[in-house]
Design a protein around this motif. Structure first.
Motif, short mmCIF file in Angstrom:
data_model
loop_
_atom_site.label_atom_id
_atom_site.label_comp_id
_atom_site.label_asym_id
_atom_site.label_seq_id
_atom_site.Cartn_x
_atom_site.Cartn_y
_atom_site.Cartn_z
N PHE A 184 42.37 -4.68 53.77
CA PHE A 184 42.97 -5.07 55.05
C PHE A 184 42.00 -5.91 55.87
CE2 PHE A 184 44.12 -4.69 59.46
CZ PHE A 184 45.48 -4.99 59.42
N SER A 185 40.75 -5.54 55.85
CA SER A 185 39.73 -6.30 56.56
C SER A 185 39.66 -7.74 56.05
CB SER A 185 38.37 -5.61 56.41
OG SER A 185 37.36 -6.34 57.07
N LYS A 186 39.77 -7.89 54.74
CA LYS A 186 39.76 -9.24 54.16
C LYS A 186 40.98 -10.04 54.59
CE LYS A 186 36.95 -8.17 50.13
NZ LYS A 186 36.87 -8.08 48.68
N ILE A 187 42.11 -9.39 54.74
CA ILE A 187 43.31 -10.08 55.23
C ILE A 187 43.06 -10.57 56.66
CG2 ILE A 187 45.72 -9.76 55.92
CD1 ILE A 187 45.99 -7.88 53.44
N GLU A 188 42.51 -9.71 57.50
CA GLU A 188 42.22 -10.11 58.88
C GLU A 188 41.21 -11.26 58.95
OE1 GLU A 188 43.02 -6.44 61.97
OE2 GLU A 188 40.96 -7.05 61.59
N ARG A 189 40.26 -11.27 58.05
CA ARG A 189 39.23 -12.33 58.05
C ARG A 189 39.70 -13.59 57.34
NH1 ARG A 189 35.86 -8.03 56.24
NH2 ARG A 189 35.62 -9.15 54.28
N GLY A 190 40.87 -13.55 56.75
CA GLY A 190 41.40 -14.71 56.04
C GLY A 190 40.83 -14.90 54.65
N ARG A 234 41.69 -12.91 52.08
CA ARG A 234 42.78 -12.54 51.17
C ARG A 234 44.09 -12.83 51.87
NH1 ARG A 234 41.72 -9.38 46.28
NH2 ARG A 234 43.98 -9.34 46.21
N ARG A 235 45.11 -13.09 51.09
CA ARG A 235 46.43 -13.35 51.64
C ARG A 235 47.28 -12.09 51.54
NH1 ARG A 235 45.07 -17.06 54.46
NH2 ARG A 235 44.59 -19.07 53.58
N ALA A 236 47.97 -11.80 52.62
CA ALA A 236 48.93 -10.70 52.59
C ALA A 236 50.14 -11.14 51.77
CB ALA A 236 49.36 -10.36 54.01
N LYS A 237 50.83 -10.17 51.23
CA LYS A 237 52.09 -10.44 50.55
C LYS A 237 53.20 -10.51 51.60
CE LYS A 237 50.64 -7.94 46.44
NZ LYS A 237 50.82 -6.74 45.64
N ARG A 238 54.27 -11.20 51.26
CA ARG A 238 55.39 -11.35 52.19
C ARG A 238 55.87 -9.99 52.71
NH1 ARG A 238 59.11 -15.38 53.23
NH2 ARG A 238 61.05 -14.65 54.11
N GLU A 239 56.01 -9.02 51.81
CA GLU A 239 56.48 -7.69 52.21
C GLU A 239 55.53 -7.05 53.21
OE1 GLU A 239 55.57 -8.11 48.63
OE2 GLU A 239 57.40 -9.29 48.57
N GLN A 240 54.24 -7.30 53.02
CA GLN A 240 53.24 -6.75 53.94
C GLN A 240 53.35 -7.40 55.31
OE1 GLN A 240 49.85 -7.62 51.44
NE2 GLN A 240 49.60 -5.45 50.89
N VAL A 241 53.64 -8.69 55.34
CA VAL A 241 53.80 -9.39 56.62
C VAL A 241 54.97 -8.79 57.39
CG1 VAL A 241 54.28 -11.61 57.71
CG2 VAL A 241 52.80 -11.52 55.70
N ILE A 242 56.06 -8.55 56.70
CA ILE A 242 57.25 -7.98 57.34
C ILE A 242 56.95 -6.58 57.86
CG2 ILE A 242 59.62 -7.19 56.91
CD1 ILE A 242 59.79 -9.62 54.90
N LEU A 243 56.26 -5.78 57.07
CA LEU A 243 55.91 -4.43 57.49
C LEU A 243 54.92 -4.46 58.66
CD1 LEU A 243 56.13 -1.39 57.17
CD2 LEU A 243 54.44 -1.52 55.32
N SER A 295 49.28 2.41 56.06
CA SER A 295 50.72 2.12 56.13
C SER A 295 51.13 1.06 55.11
CB SER A 295 51.10 1.64 57.54
OG SER A 295 50.89 2.68 58.47
N LEU A 296 50.21 0.15 54.81
CA LEU A 296 50.47 -0.89 53.82
C LEU A 296 50.16 -0.44 52.39
CD1 LEU A 296 48.96 -3.99 55.66
CD2 LEU A 296 51.38 -3.40 55.47
N GLU A 297 49.60 0.75 52.28
CA GLU A 297 49.19 1.32 50.99
C GLU A 297 48.15 0.46 50.28
OE1 GLU A 297 52.73 2.24 48.74
OE2 GLU A 297 53.38 3.70 50.23
N ILE A 298 47.18 -0.01 51.09
CA ILE A 298 46.02 -0.73 50.58
C ILE A 298 44.78 -0.07 51.19
CG2 ILE A 298 47.23 -2.91 50.21
CD1 ILE A 298 45.99 -3.96 52.82
N ASP A 299 43.61 -0.38 50.64
CA ASP A 299 42.40 0.20 51.22
C ASP A 299 41.94 -0.63 52.43
OD1 ASP A 299 41.08 -2.00 50.06
OD2 ASP A 299 40.24 -0.82 48.44
N THR A 300 41.11 -0.01 53.23
CA THR A 300 40.63 -0.64 54.46
C THR A 300 39.87 -1.93 54.19
OG1 THR A 300 40.58 1.51 55.56
CG2 THR A 300 39.34 -0.27 56.60
N PRO A 301 38.99 -2.00 53.18
CA PRO A 301 38.31 -3.27 52.91
C PRO A 301 39.29 -4.41 52.60
CG PRO A 301 37.14 -1.50 51.83
CD PRO A 301 38.43 -0.92 52.35
#
Length: 100
Positions: A32-38, A40-49, A24-30
């Motif tokens: 997204f996993s890095k975002i959950e683990r802290g 990588r930082r999500a982009k503002r638009e991704q946070v809103i979505l 849904s965010l148009e990124i790969d699963t790894p």
């Protein structure tokens, strides 16, 4: 609470897989996993979505996300607390000016 921890908690409560949200965010699963683990930082638009996808309060998620960004900037500064107090005061002053 960290942004990634909150996202993981919300995702698990909705019984969603990382790959579903990643798509849904148009990124790969790894990524997204890095975002959950802290890692990588999500982009503002991704946070809103993500707030929309997880039926979460967008202001809560943006607040946690922005707080982490601020922390990353000041964490190694001995005068961080003083700088944050000045920033808080400046924010209050600029809001008062806008409302007048």
């Amino acid at each position: 609470m960290q942004f990634g921890e909150r996202i993981k908690e919300l995702r698990e409560s909705k019984e969603l897989l990382q790959r579903q949200l990643a798509a849904s965010l148009e990124i790969d699963t790894p990524m997204f996993s890095k975002i959950e683990r802290g890692e990588r930082r999500a982009k503002r638009e991704q946070v809103i979505l993500l707030a929309e996808l997880l039926n979460a309060d967008v202001n809560e998620l943006l607040t946690i996300w922005l707080a982490e960004r601020v922390y990353d900037i000041v964490k190694d500064e001995d005068i961080a607390e003083g700088a944050l107090k000045v920033a808080k005061s400046t924010l209050k002053s600029s809001k008062n000016v806008k409302h007048v």
